[in-house]
Motif scaffolding. Structure first.
Motif, PDB file in Angstrom:
ATOM      1  N   TYR A 155      -5.344 -12.935  -2.572  1.00  0.00           N
ATOM      2  CA  TYR A 155      -4.708 -12.383  -3.798  1.00  0.00           C
ATOM      3  C   TYR A 155      -3.937 -11.091  -3.381  1.00  0.00           C
ATOM      4  O   TYR A 155      -2.934 -10.772  -3.986  1.00  0.00           O
ATOM      5  N   PHE A 156      -4.745 -10.231  -2.534  1.00  0.00           N
ATOM      6  CA  PHE A 156      -3.885  -8.862  -2.279  1.00  0.00           C
ATOM      7  C   PHE A 156      -2.459  -8.819  -1.542  1.00  0.00           C
ATOM      8  O   PHE A 156      -1.680  -8.329  -1.747  1.00  0.00           O
ATOM      9  N   GLU A 157      -2.606  -9.767  -0.606  1.00  0.00           N
ATOM     10  CA  GLU A 157      -1.354 -10.208   0.307  1.00  0.00           C
ATOM     11  C   GLU A 157      -0.160 -10.596  -0.649  1.00  0.00           C
ATOM     12  O   GLU A 157       0.878 -10.218  -0.667  1.00  0.00           O
ATOM     13  N   PHE A 158      -0.363 -11.595  -1.640  1.00  0.00           N
ATOM     14  CA  PHE A 158       0.324 -12.020  -2.682  1.00  0.00           C
ATOM     15  C   PHE A 158       1.085 -10.919  -3.631  1.00  0.00           C
ATOM     16  O   PHE A 158       2.049 -10.706  -3.636  1.00  0.00           O
ATOM     17  N   SER A 159       0.044 -10.209  -3.867  1.00  0.00           N
ATOM     18  CA  SER A 159       0.408  -9.128  -4.943  1.00  0.00           C
ATOM     19  C   SER A 159       1.329  -8.057  -4.110  1.00  0.00           C
ATOM     20  O   SER A 159       2.169  -7.440  -4.551  1.00  0.00           O
ATOM     21  N   THR A 160       0.882  -7.812  -2.982  1.00  0.00           N
ATOM     22  CA  THR A 160       1.617  -6.797  -2.092  1.00  0.00           C
ATOM     23  C   THR A 160       2.993  -7.150  -1.744  1.00  0.00           C
ATOM     24  O   THR A 160       3.883  -6.330  -1.946  1.00  0.00           O
ATOM     25  N   LEU A 161       3.314  -8.452  -1.472  1.00  0.00           N
ATOM     26  CA  LEU A 161       4.390  -9.025  -1.207  1.00  0.00           C
ATOM     27  C   LEU A 161       5.351  -9.139  -2.514  1.00  0.00           C
ATOM     28  O   LEU A 161       6.532  -8.571  -2.739  1.00  0.00           O
ATOM     29  N   ALA A 162       4.891  -9.368  -3.536  1.00  0.00           N
ATOM     30  CA  ALA A 162       5.568  -9.090  -4.879  1.00  0.00           C
ATOM     31  C   ALA A 162       6.098  -7.815  -5.171  1.00  0.00           C
ATOM     32  O   ALA A 162       7.162  -7.670  -5.674  1.00  0.00           O
ATOM     33  N   ALA A 163       5.149  -6.699  -4.885  1.00  0.00           N
ATOM     34  CA  ALA A 163       5.535  -5.327  -5.144  1.00  0.00           C
ATOM     35  C   ALA A 163       6.697  -4.956  -4.228  1.00  0.00           C
ATOM     36  O   ALA A 163       7.625  -4.384  -4.336  1.00  0.00           O
ATOM     37  N   LEU A 164       6.506  -5.436  -2.719  1.00  0.00           N
ATOM     38  CA  LEU A 164       7.567  -4.987  -1.914  1.00  0.00           C
ATOM     39  C   LEU A 164       9.035  -5.692  -2.124  1.00  0.00           C
ATOM     40  O   LEU A 164      10.313  -5.181  -2.355  1.00  0.00           O
ATOM     41  N   TYR A 165       8.918  -7.200  -2.634  1.00  0.00           N
ATOM     42  CA  TYR A 165      10.043  -7.814  -3.252  1.00  0.00           C
ATOM     43  C   TYR A 165      10.654  -7.151  -4.237  1.00  0.00           C
ATOM     44  O   TYR A 165      11.870  -6.884  -4.384  1.00  0.00           O
ATOM     45  N   LEU A 166      10.001  -6.848  -5.243  1.00  0.00           N
ATOM     46  CA  LEU A 166      10.631  -6.056  -6.446  1.00  0.00           C
ATOM     47  C   LEU A 166      11.183  -4.507  -6.192  1.00  0.00           C
ATOM     48  O   LEU A 166      12.280  -4.362  -6.600  1.00  0.00           O
ATOM     49  N   PHE A 167      10.575  -4.022  -5.287  1.00  0.00           N
ATOM     50  CA  PHE A 167      11.229  -2.610  -4.710  1.00  0.00           C
ATOM     51  C   PHE A 167      12.545  -2.739  -4.047  1.00  0.00           C
ATOM     52  O   PHE A 167      13.410  -1.833  -4.208  1.00  0.00           O
ATOM     53  N   GLN A 168      12.376  -3.574  -3.261  1.00  0.00           N
ATOM     54  CA  GLN A 168      13.869  -3.898  -2.581  1.00  0.00           C
ATOM     55  C   GLN A 168      14.721  -4.158  -3.694  1.00  0.00           C
ATOM     56  O   GLN A 168      15.806  -3.878  -3.467  1.00  0.00           O
ATOM     57  N   LYS A 169      14.431  -5.103  -4.417  1.00  0.00           N
ATOM     58  CA  LYS A 169      15.353  -5.764  -5.512  1.00  0.00           C
ATOM     59  C   LYS A 169      15.865  -4.562  -6.113  1.00  0.00           C
ATOM     60  O   LYS A 169      17.088  -4.763  -6.794  1.00  0.00           O
ATOM     61  N   ASN A 170      15.235  -3.620  -6.377  1.00  0.00           N
ATOM     62  CA  ASN A 170      15.571  -2.679  -7.385  1.00  0.00           C
ATOM     63  C   ASN A 170      16.040  -1.558  -6.674  1.00  0.00           C
ATOM     64  O   ASN A 170      16.420  -0.526  -7.365  1.00  0.00           O
TER      65      ASN A 170
END
Length: 188
Positions: A155-170
Motif C-alpha cells: 500500500y505504502f509503496e503504491f501510494s509513494t510511487l503515485a505521489a512521485l509520478y504526480l510531482f514529476q508530471k506537474n
C-alpha cells in the motif's frame, strides 16, 4: 490501458445491465467521473480504495528493490527535481507544513507527501497547496498498475510511487517528503 478486473485492479463497474457495459468501455470512468476518492465522512469504502487498502495484506516490507524497479520503469524521478526528506520520531508533519509554507511564501510551487490521511486519501499528496484531484490520482494509479507487471507492491509503496509520478508530471519547484516507519529502507 487498464481493463476492469485486470490483476484485481478495480477500474470499472461490475454491475449488471447496460450501464455496467458502458462503464466497462471506459475502465477509469468510474474513478474520473464518480469522485470515488472524495468522501465528506469517514466512510472511505470504495472499490478503488478497497483494492489499494487490500495491498496492506502484505504488511510492511522493508527493502527498496521493487520501488527501484518501478522508479526506473516510470522514469522517476527526473534529473533536477529537488527533494527535502523529513524524518524523525516526532514533529514530522508540522515540520513538513512549516517548510512548505516557507517555500510557498517565497513563490515556489511545492509538492508535499505525508501520511496518514485524516479524511481523504487525497490529503496525502498536495501540490501547490491543494490536495491532489481524483482524476490525477486515477491517472497515477493506472500508470503504476500498467508499469508494475508482476511486481508486488505494498500500500505504502503504491501510494509513494503515485505521489512521485504526480510531482514529476506537474513539474514542481520542490518536493517535501515525510519519511514513513521504514527509515532508510522506507519507500520514500
Amino acid at each position: 490501458r487498464v481493463r476492469a478486473g485486470s490483476r484485481g485492479f478495480p477500474c470499472g463497474s461490475r454491475r449488471a445491465g447496460a450501464r455496467a457495459v458502458e462503464k466497462l468501455k471506459s475502465p477509469l470512468s468510474k474513478w474520473q467521473n464518480g469522485g470515488l476518492f472524495h468522501h465528506p465522512s469517514f466512510d472511505m469504502s470504495t472499490p478503488s480504495l478497497d483494492w489499494l487498502y487490500g495491498t496492506q495484506l502484505f504488511g510492511i516490507k522493508l527493502g527498496l528493490e521493487n520501488v527501484h524497479k518501478l522508479l526506473a520503469a516510470l522514469s522517476l524521478p527526473q534529473e533536477g527535481m529537488k527533494f527535502i526528506h523529513v524524518a524523525g520520531t516526532n514533529g514530522k508533519g508540522s515540520t513538513v507544513a512549516t517548510i512548505a509554507a516557507i517555500y510557498a511564501a517565497m513563490g515556489y510551487r511545492c509538492g508535499v507527501y505525508t501520511s496518514p490521511h485524516l479524511l481523504q486519501f487525497n490529503e496525502r499528496i498536495v501540490m501547490a497547496g491543494h490536495s491532489v484531484s481524483d482524476a490525477a490520482l486515477c491517472d497515477a494509479f493506472a500508470a503504476i498498475e500498467s508499469a508494475r507487471g508482476s511486481i508486488a507492491l505494498t500500500y505504502f509503496e503504491f501510494s509513494t510511487l503515485a505521489a512521485l509520478y504526480l510531482f514529476q508530471k506537474n513539474k514542481l519547484d520542490v518536493v517535501i517528503l515525510e519519511v514513513g516507519l521504514g527509515g532508510r529502507l522506507d519507500a520514500v
